[in-house]
Design an enzyme around this catalytic site. Structure first.
Site, short mmCIF file in Angstrom:
data_model
loop_
_atom_site.label_atom_id
_atom_site.label_comp_id
_atom_site.label_asym_id
_atom_site.label_seq_id
_atom_site.Cartn_x
_atom_site.Cartn_y
_atom_site.Cartn_z
N CYS A 1 0.83 -1.21 0.00
CA CYS A 1 0.00 0.00 0.00
C CYS A 1 0.87 1.26 0.00
CB CYS A 1 -0.98 0.00 1.17
SG CYS A 1 -2.32 1.20 0.95
N ASP B 1 -3.36 1.50 10.25
CA ASP B 1 -4.56 2.36 10.38
C ASP B 1 -5.08 2.35 11.81
OD1 ASP B 1 -4.52 1.40 7.38
OD2 ASP B 1 -5.61 3.30 7.48
N ASN C 1 -4.46 -2.84 8.84
CA ASN C 1 -3.85 -2.09 7.74
C ASN C 1 -4.53 -2.52 6.44
OD1 ASN C 1 -1.82 -0.14 6.89
ND2 ASN C 1 -0.74 -1.84 5.94
N LYS C 2 -4.09 -1.94 5.35
CA LYS C 2 -4.71 -2.19 4.05
C LYS C 2 -4.88 -3.69 3.76
CE LYS C 2 -5.86 0.38 1.96
NZ LYS C 2 -7.22 0.85 2.11
P1 RI2 Z 1 0.08 6.67 6.77
C1 RI2 Z 1 -3.68 3.78 4.48
O1 RI2 Z 1 -5.07 3.62 4.37
C2 RI2 Z 1 -2.92 2.48 4.30
O2 RI2 Z 1 -3.60 1.36 4.86
C3 RI2 Z 1 -1.64 2.83 5.02
O3 RI2 Z 1 -0.86 1.70 5.34
C4 RI2 Z 1 -2.20 3.53 6.25
O4 RI2 Z 1 -3.31 4.29 5.78
C5 RI2 Z 1 -1.24 4.40 7.00
O5 RI2 Z 1 -0.83 5.48 6.20
P2 RI2 Z 1 -5.93 4.23 3.13
O6 RI2 Z 1 -6.32 5.64 3.55
O7 RI2 Z 1 -0.66 7.31 7.89
O8 RI2 Z 1 -5.11 4.20 1.88
O9 RI2 Z 1 1.36 6.04 7.27
O10 RI2 Z 1 -7.14 3.34 3.05
O11 RI2 Z 1 0.27 7.59 5.60
#
Ligand code: RI2
Length: 309
Positions: free
Chosen positions: A128, A199, A209-210
């Site tokens: 991700c 997350d 997480n994703k």
């Molecule tokens: P940062 C994202 O969720 C991903 O799951 C990623 O690993 C997590 O947030 C953390 O991201 P989405 O918004 O806070 O893409 O480290 O569903 O940037």
């Protein structure tokens, strides 16, 4: 013109603004705007803030960073609601600014701590798109570590492409694989470390997480590869100390199949999964490196305020 709260709510819901930390910061900045809006007195402004907070929190259900940020700001607002309007505003704006700065410093500190964990010639796999992971990897590279990165595409929204572009633009040798090649590539390329973002992190050390993260963690355990989670403490769930769980987001089937349907077939699109604490080696946080068993203590120490509400 659309109200700013509605606009940011829609941006988060549609993932124009995404990433667990970014959505928390976007909500904080929105509450800052609400805090400067017209109001007759403190109770009226407090009402507006609470209404806005509720709306923002409803944008996406899974990343705890979003309610954590909103709840913290509302907690400060509640604590100061005895103040007259101007003083209330001043105090609140100051606290929101400090809170946002703390999130940015946390990101920087994680990059610094995480870089020390990376060794020369490490081959890292990530899944991700996490700003936290990107920062950590770029810092390791800037610190002179000779590394290479493998990114999974991360269907259905392909956030892995963002990671690959970002790291390769930074000069880091980067490869892209389809999600289903993860196990094979981890084995054949001899991946040294898996590093992912988060997350939501529960007191048990289990981590959300994703979608796809948990199967990568299981592969990492089978192949004896370190599985590292890079996460600010804003993604830790204080309510999980009391057994509470977040809702797992299920997104529209049109993200998987363009038309939204295959005749006769139910198309499912879960956005997140839970990686069991048993498969996680360490969390890199702004407070240092901790094993999953230490998450409980970190939560009690840092989020006591949340449980008082
Ligand atoms: P940062 C994202 O969720 C991903 O799951 C990623 O690993 C997590 O947030 C953390 O991201 P989405 O918004 O806070 O893409 O480290 O569903 O940037």
């Amino acid at each position: 013109m659309k109200d700013i709260v509605d606009k940011i709510h829609d941006d988060i819901k549609s993932m124009r603004v995404r990433g667990a930390l970014d959505i928390a910061i976007a909500a904080s900045k929105t509450l800052k705007k609400v805090a400067t809006s017209d109001a007759k007195n403190t109770p009226q402004l407090l009402q507006k803030l609470k209404r806005a907070g509720k709306k923002l929190k409803s944008a996406r259900p899974t990343a705890i960073s979003l309610p954590n940020a909103v709840n913290y700001i509302l907690y400060i607002a509640d604590k100061n609601c005895h103040l007259e309007l101007n003083e209330f505003r001043r105090k609140l704006l100051e606290s929101i600014d400090r809170f946002i700065d703390e999130q940015k410093s946390a990101l920087d500190r994680i990059a610094e701590i995480g870089s020390n964990l990376i060794e020369d010639n490490d081959l890292i796999l990530t899944h991700c798109n996490s700003d936290t992971v990107d920062m950590l990897i770029k810092r390791a590279w800037d610190d002179g570590k000779e590394i290479e990165v493998v990114c999974t595409e991360t269907r259905p929204r392909y956030q892995g492409h963002l990671t690959a572009k970002e790291l390769s633009n930074h000069g880091i040798p980067t490869s892209l694989i389809v999600d289903s090649a993860a196990h094979l590539m981890m084995k054949e390329l001899k991946i040294d470390k898996v590093i992912v973002g988060a997350d939501t992190i529960y007191a048990s050390g289990d981590m959300i997480n994703k979608i796809g993260t948990s199967q990568i963690a299981i592969c990492a355990r089978e192949l004896d590869i370190d599985f590292i989670v890079a996460s600010e403490s804003i993604k830790f769930s204080p309510q999980s100390l009391l057994g509470s769980r977040v809702e797992m987001e299920e997104r529209d089937p049109s993200e998987v199949i363009k038309s939204g349907k295959l005749p006769g077939v139910r198309v499912l699109n879960p956005a997140f999964d839970i990686t069991n604490a048993d498969y996680i080696d360490i969390f890199v946080t702004e407070f240092g490196v901790i094993p999953p068993e230490a998450v409980y203590h970190l939560l009690r120490e840092k989020f006591g305020w949340e449980l008082e509400i």
